[in-house]
Design a protein around this motif. Structure first.
Motif, PDB file in Angstrom:
ATOM      1  N   GLN A   6      18.803 -20.263  17.072  1.00 46.62           N
ATOM      2  CA  GLN A   6      19.966 -20.322  16.184  1.00 46.62           C
ATOM      3  C   GLN A   6      20.371 -21.775  15.916  1.00 46.62           C
ATOM      4  O   GLN A   6      20.702 -22.137  14.782  1.00 46.62           O
ATOM      5  N   TRP A  20      17.447 -13.365  15.838  1.00 47.79           N
ATOM      6  CA  TRP A  20      16.870 -12.182  16.488  1.00 47.79           C
ATOM      7  C   TRP A  20      15.828 -11.517  15.608  1.00 47.79           C
ATOM      8  O   TRP A  20      14.786 -11.076  16.091  1.00 47.79           O
ATOM      9  N   ALA A  21      16.101 -11.447  14.323  1.00 52.75           N
ATOM     10  CA  ALA A  21      15.137 -10.824  13.404  1.00 52.75           C
ATOM     11  C   ALA A  21      13.824 -11.608  13.397  1.00 52.75           C
ATOM     12  O   ALA A  21      12.733 -11.025  13.466  1.00 52.75           O
ATOM     13  N   ILE A  22      13.924 -12.928  13.360  1.00 50.03           N
ATOM     14  CA  ILE A  22      12.695 -13.740  13.303  1.00 50.03           C
ATOM     15  C   ILE A  22      11.932 -13.646  14.619  1.00 50.03           C
ATOM     16  O   ILE A  22      10.708 -13.507  14.633  1.00 50.03           O
ATOM     17  N   MET A  23      12.661 -13.677  15.740  1.00 52.28           N
ATOM     18  CA  MET A  23      11.976 -13.515  17.030  1.00 52.28           C
ATOM     19  C   MET A  23      11.265 -12.167  17.085  1.00 52.28           C
ATOM     20  O   MET A  23      10.165 -12.056  17.630  1.00 52.28           O
ATOM     21  N   GLY A  24      11.888 -11.131  16.544  1.00 50.28           N
ATOM     22  CA  GLY A  24      11.271  -9.805  16.523  1.00 50.28           C
ATOM     23  C   GLY A  24       9.992  -9.787  15.682  1.00 50.28           C
ATOM     24  O   GLY A  24       8.996  -9.179  16.080  1.00 50.28           O
ATOM     25  N   MET A  25      10.034 -10.455  14.533  1.00 46.51           N
ATOM     26  CA  MET A  25       8.825 -10.551  13.704  1.00 46.51           C
ATOM     27  C   MET A  25       7.681 -11.168  14.509  1.00 46.51           C
ATOM     28  O   MET A  25       6.565 -10.649  14.539  1.00 46.51           O
ATOM     29  N   GLU A  38      22.862 -16.004  13.789  1.00 48.30           N
ATOM     30  CA  GLU A  38      22.569 -15.290  15.032  1.00 48.30           C
ATOM     31  C   GLU A  38      21.647 -14.088  14.776  1.00 48.30           C
ATOM     32  O   GLU A  38      20.592 -13.975  15.397  1.00 48.30           O
ATOM     33  N   SER A  39      22.039 -13.220  13.854  1.00 52.16           N
ATOM     34  CA  SER A  39      21.193 -12.038  13.618  1.00 52.16           C
ATOM     35  C   SER A  39      19.844 -12.444  13.007  1.00 52.16           C
ATOM     36  O   SER A  39      18.819 -11.826  13.299  1.00 52.16           O
ATOM     37  N   TRP A  40      19.831 -13.494  12.206  1.00 54.85           N
ATOM     38  CA  TRP A  40      18.553 -13.967  11.649  1.00 54.85           C
ATOM     39  C   TRP A  40      17.613 -14.429  12.767  1.00 54.85           C
ATOM     40  O   TRP A  40      16.411 -14.193  12.718  1.00 54.85           O
TER      41      TRP A  40
END
Lengths: 214, 214
Positions: free
Chosen positions: A149, A171-176, A167-169
């Motif tokens: 972040q 997490w989304a990128i880590m998930g990708m 913050e949510s971005w």
């Protein structure tokens, strides 16, 4: 890194349960134990893996193990903290001279994929820690997300990317990244479209950069 | 669904190890066992969970358990197959009348988050299956990814989204959803920015739609 990220790293260190050796010889033995545990847990899984197996692989007496750790849970925790330090420092080094955030994402993704390709045992241990030691598993990802972040925040200030809910971005990128690693490295095998790993990385960075909109 | 997706679903069914009951009473007992196993594994984890515990929770004799399953691994597998059927059908139903793919993504993400909020045990079991029964875990995600890729393919044809390497995009999007679920549902708690779940969903769909580019 700003102060808050420093605090997270500090609190991660505090999770450690290892009895830190004072001598050089002791440090070498600790390293042997951790390397042995990486193979033991990586090959057999945490539940099938044993302290006997770790001591045998490390070439030490079982009693020596207990000079450093109280139980195998503590070794797993130490390995997760080790993976956190290693991946974070590898990623920082790999993108240190890259100004453009999306180029940094590309290099970072490649570095991450190389890491899990070279250390399949460690990556499995990190995932399995979720069911053995949820606290350290969560701390791993929370600290990672915070660093992410902050990096996105810097990129917004530099106008290298647009503004958003970082913050949510993160997490989304880590998930990708995690799922791409799972699919193309951990499970591997042929890709239905026979794309190379570089093509996969390019396609992910393109998605991240431009989104799905026509 | 086209033929290839039908084949995946077929092969998922073939993974089942349950001894299918022929009577209505048998079906009810099977359902009791699966519900009990959901709680037993969900609360204790797979390794601590036991057939004794499952039978006790289901209110059946332990011998009855063995009329349906050979071992607790087979129950776990059946639960993973059940989750796959349930989530896929929930997602299909939730987006059935939505033409725009990005709107479908929003509704799908919300449906998925609701599901794991309402079924934390099942979601934990799905994740833990990775270390108990890697085959069914992989099959779960492979079948999911294939369905996702097909849905994106339809959207490209309808010119609802742009063209791209849909296989890797499917995995990336599934990873985003998974990590958002992990962070905001499984770990929950206060968000550093106090965003509501709807704001998080909006921000993810915005990222997916427009990407990071300034």
């Amino acid at each position: 890194m700003n102060q808050s990220s420093g605090l997270v790293v500090e609190s991660l260190k505090e999770l450690s349960q290892v009895l830190v050796p004072k001598t050089q010889r002791g440090k070498l033995t600790l390293e042997k134990i951790l390397n042995a545990a990486e193979v033991e847990f990586g090959e057999k899984g945490f539940h099938e893996g044993s302290i006997t197996g770790i001591a045998y692989r490390a070439g030490i007496a079982q009693g020596t193990f207990y000079l450093y750790f109280k139980c195998k849970e503590d070794v797993l925790r130490e390995l997760v903290l080790y993976i956190n330090r290693t991946i974070r420092s590898l990623l920082s080094e790999s993108v240190i001279n890259i100004e453009d955030r999306l180029e940094a994402e590309r290099v970072g993704l490649r570095t991450f994929l190389n890491y899990i390709q070279e250390h399949p045992h460690l990556y499995r241990i990190l995932q399995e820690s979720q069911f053995v030691d949820p606290e350290v598993h969560k701390a791993y990802y929370m600290s990672f997300a915070q660093g992410y972040q902050e990096a996105l925040g810097v990129a917004v200030e530099k106008e290298s990317i647009r503004k958003g809910q970082l913050e949510s971005w993160s997490w989304a990128i880590m998930g990708m990244m995690h799922f791409i690693g799972q699919r193309y490295i951990v499970w591997g095998g042929t890709h239905s479209s026979e794309d190379t790993l570089d093509e996969v990385v390019d396609s992910i960075i393109d998605l991240l950069k431009n989104g799905l909109k026509k």
